[in-house]
Design an enzyme around this catalytic site. Sequence first.
Site, PDB file in Angstrom:
ATOM      1  N   SER A 160     -27.034  37.620  47.059  1.00 25.78           N
ATOM      2  CA  SER A 160     -26.037  37.930  47.959  1.00 25.78           C
ATOM      3  C   SER A 160     -24.795  37.040  47.978  1.00 25.78           C
ATOM      4  CB  SER A 160     -26.663  37.733  49.380  1.00 25.78           C
ATOM      5  OG  SER A 160     -25.543  37.801  50.588  1.00 25.78           O
ATOM      6  N   HIS A 212     -24.792  41.662  45.743  1.00 24.39           N
ATOM      7  CA  HIS A 212     -24.718  42.167  47.120  1.00 24.39           C
ATOM      8  C   HIS A 212     -23.472  41.429  47.848  1.00 24.39           C
ATOM      9  CE1 HIS A 212     -26.226  43.727  51.151  1.00 24.39           C
ATOM     10  NE2 HIS A 212     -26.147  42.689  51.454  1.00 24.39           N
ATOM     11  N   ASP A 255     -21.410  40.944  51.331  1.00 25.46           N
ATOM     12  CA  ASP A 255     -21.436  41.187  52.606  1.00 25.46           C
ATOM     13  C   ASP A 255     -19.988  41.201  53.428  1.00 25.46           C
ATOM     14  OD1 ASP A 255     -24.347  41.210  53.416  1.00 25.46           O
ATOM     15  OD2 ASP A 255     -24.518  39.210  52.556  1.00 25.46           O
ATOM     16  N   MET A 269     -18.159  41.140  56.507  1.00 23.61           N
ATOM     17  CA  MET A 269     -18.101  41.012  58.046  1.00 23.61           C
ATOM     18  C   MET A 269     -16.795  40.994  58.554  1.00 23.61           C
ATOM     19  SD  MET A 269     -21.173  38.063  58.137  1.00 23.61           S
ATOM     20  CE  MET A 269     -22.531  38.119  56.942  1.00 23.61           C
ATOM     21  N   HIS A 290     -21.859  45.848  51.684  1.00 25.70           N
ATOM     22  CA  HIS A 290     -22.619  46.055  52.817  1.00 25.70           C
ATOM     23  C   HIS A 290     -21.524  45.767  53.912  1.00 25.70           C
ATOM     24  CE1 HIS A 290     -25.721  44.022  55.679  1.00 25.70           C
ATOM     25  NE2 HIS A 290     -25.217  45.327  56.254  1.00 25.70           N
ATOM     26  N   MET A 339     -20.354  45.362  57.545  1.00 26.53           N
ATOM     27  CA  MET A 339     -20.710  44.713  58.779  1.00 26.53           C
ATOM     28  C   MET A 339     -19.625  44.812  59.721  1.00 26.53           C
ATOM     29  SD  MET A 339     -23.542  42.072  57.814  1.00 26.53           S
ATOM     30  CE  MET A 339     -22.968  41.887  56.045  1.00 26.53           C
ATOM     31  N   MET A 341     -32.559  46.247  57.597  1.00 25.67           N
ATOM     32  CA  MET A 341     -32.307  44.592  57.843  1.00 25.67           C
ATOM     33  C   MET A 341     -33.683  44.162  58.177  1.00 25.67           C
ATOM     34  SD  MET A 341     -29.172  44.102  57.283  1.00 25.67           S
ATOM     35  CE  MET A 341     -29.239  42.334  57.569  1.00 25.67           C
ATOM     36  N   GLY A 392     -25.252  39.063  60.039  1.00 27.46           N
ATOM     37  CA  GLY A 392     -24.179  38.116  60.392  1.00 27.46           C
ATOM     38  C   GLY A 392     -24.214  36.518  59.712  1.00 27.46           C
ATOM     39  N   ASP A 408     -32.853  43.372  53.270  1.00 29.28           N
ATOM     40  CA  ASP A 408     -31.919  42.589  53.204  1.00 29.28           C
ATOM     41  C   ASP A 408     -31.973  41.466  54.503  1.00 29.28           C
ATOM     42  OD1 ASP A 408     -29.464  41.037  53.098  1.00 29.28           O
ATOM     43  OD2 ASP A 408     -28.128  42.557  53.773  1.00 29.28           O
ATOM     44  N   GLY A 412     -33.731  37.059  54.787  1.00 29.78           N
ATOM     45  CA  GLY A 412     -34.882  36.171  54.731  1.00 29.78           C
ATOM     46  C   GLY A 412     -35.894  36.611  53.651  1.00 29.78           C
ATOM     47  N   GLY A 454     -30.092  35.771  49.576  1.00 32.03           N
ATOM     48  CA  GLY A 454     -29.141  34.987  49.515  1.00 32.03           C
ATOM     49  C   GLY A 454     -29.630  33.484  49.126  1.00 32.03           C
TER      50      GLY A 454
HETATM   51  C1  DX5 Z   1     -26.967  38.823  56.416  1.00 29.72           C
HETATM   52  C2  DX5 Z   1     -26.486  39.407  55.443  1.00 29.72           C
HETATM   53  C3  DX5 Z   1     -27.348  39.144  54.135  1.00 29.72           C
HETATM   54  C4  DX5 Z   1     -27.332  37.645  54.010  1.00 29.72           C
HETATM   55  C5  DX5 Z   1     -28.916  37.597  53.699  1.00 29.72           C
HETATM   56  O1  DX5 Z   1     -26.107  39.433  57.657  1.00 29.72           O
HETATM   57  O2  DX5 Z   1     -26.112  40.965  55.462  1.00 29.72           O
HETATM   58  O3  DX5 Z   1     -27.133  39.776  52.968  1.00 29.72           O
HETATM   59  O4  DX5 Z   1     -26.678  37.334  52.815  1.00 29.72           O
HETATM   60  O5  DX5 Z   1     -29.258  36.149  53.417  1.00 29.72           O
HETATM   61  P1  DX5 Z   1     -30.303  35.491  52.854  1.00 29.72           P
HETATM   62  O6  DX5 Z   1     -31.062  36.019  52.035  1.00 29.72           O
HETATM   63  O7  DX5 Z   1     -30.265  33.964  53.278  1.00 29.72           O
HETATM   64  O8  DX5 Z   1     -31.269  35.755  54.628  1.00 29.72           O
HETATM   65 ZN    ZN Z   2     -26.231  42.056  53.571  1.00 31.70          ZN
END
Ligand code: DX5
Ligand code: ZN
Length: 217
Positions: free
Chosen positions: A7, A32, A34, A36, A65, A67, A136, A141, A175, A177, A197
Site C-alpha cells: 500500500s 495499492h 488509497d 481518501m 481504492h 474512499m 476491509m 482511513g 485490506d 492489518g 502497508g
Molecule cells: C486503510 C487503507 C489501507 C492501508 C492499510 O484505510 O485502505 O490500504 O494502507 O495499511 P496497513 O496494512 O498498515 O493496515
Molecule cells: Zn486500501
Amino acid sequence: MIRIAPSLLSANPLHVERDVLACQHAGADILHVDVMDGHFVPPITFGPALVQAIAGITTMPLDVHLMVTNPDHHIPQFAQAGAHWISVHAETCPHLHRTLESIKGHRCTAGVVLNPATPLEYAFEAAGAANFVLLMSVNPGYGGQAFITSFLRRCERLRTWLDAHGFSDVFIEVDGGIKIDNARSAADAGASVLVSGSGLFAGNLAENVAAMRAAVS
Ligand code: DX5
Ligand code: ZN
C-alpha cells in the site's frame, strides 16, 4: 495464486518514486493506492495526478481504492490516469451496479469494497457486476491499525457463497492489518490479493515481501 499488493499509503511521501520502484524490485504483484477525500474518511491522500505519474514509472498494475463519497465523479479521471483496478465502497454507492459498470466501461477491473460491519449481502447482490470484492479488515482511513479477526469468517463465507453461485472468477482482496504472520490465515480464508502497508514498509521491504510470499506459498 496469491498476489501481494503493497500500500502506497505507507510509502515515504518525499520518496514516492524510490518506494514504488522498491516494491517493484521486491517482486510485488500490484501497487495499492488509497484515495481518501477527507469526507468518507477523515484524511486526504492521493489524486489522479500522482496515479498518472506512478503509472509512468512502474510496470505494476495500479489498484486504486476509492474512499470517497462520490466515486462516480472520480472514476473517469483515475481510469484516464492509468488505474488498472478501481474499487468503490458499497457504503458510498446508491447505484452500485451502475458504478461498477462505469468502471468496466473505462476498461478497468471493478471491485466493490465492504467495511467490516457492512453485511456480506451487498457483495452477494453485486457479484454479477464486480470482478472482485475487497473486504476491509480494518475500518478505512488509516494505516497501521489492528486486524479485525471477524474478517476471517466473513471471507470464508463470501468465498463459499461465490463458488456456490457461479462466481468462482470473482476474487477476494483483503485490506488492513495484514502482516507476515497473519497473511497465511487470510489466504486460507479465501483472499487471493493481500494488501499490506505497515506490514511491508516497516523494516526491509524486499525481505518483508519475500517473507510474506513464503508464508502464503
Ligand atoms: C486503510 C487503507 C489501507 C492501508 C492499510 O484505510 O485502505 O490500504 O494502507 O495499511 P496497513 O496494512 O498498515 O493496515
Ligand atoms: Zn486500501
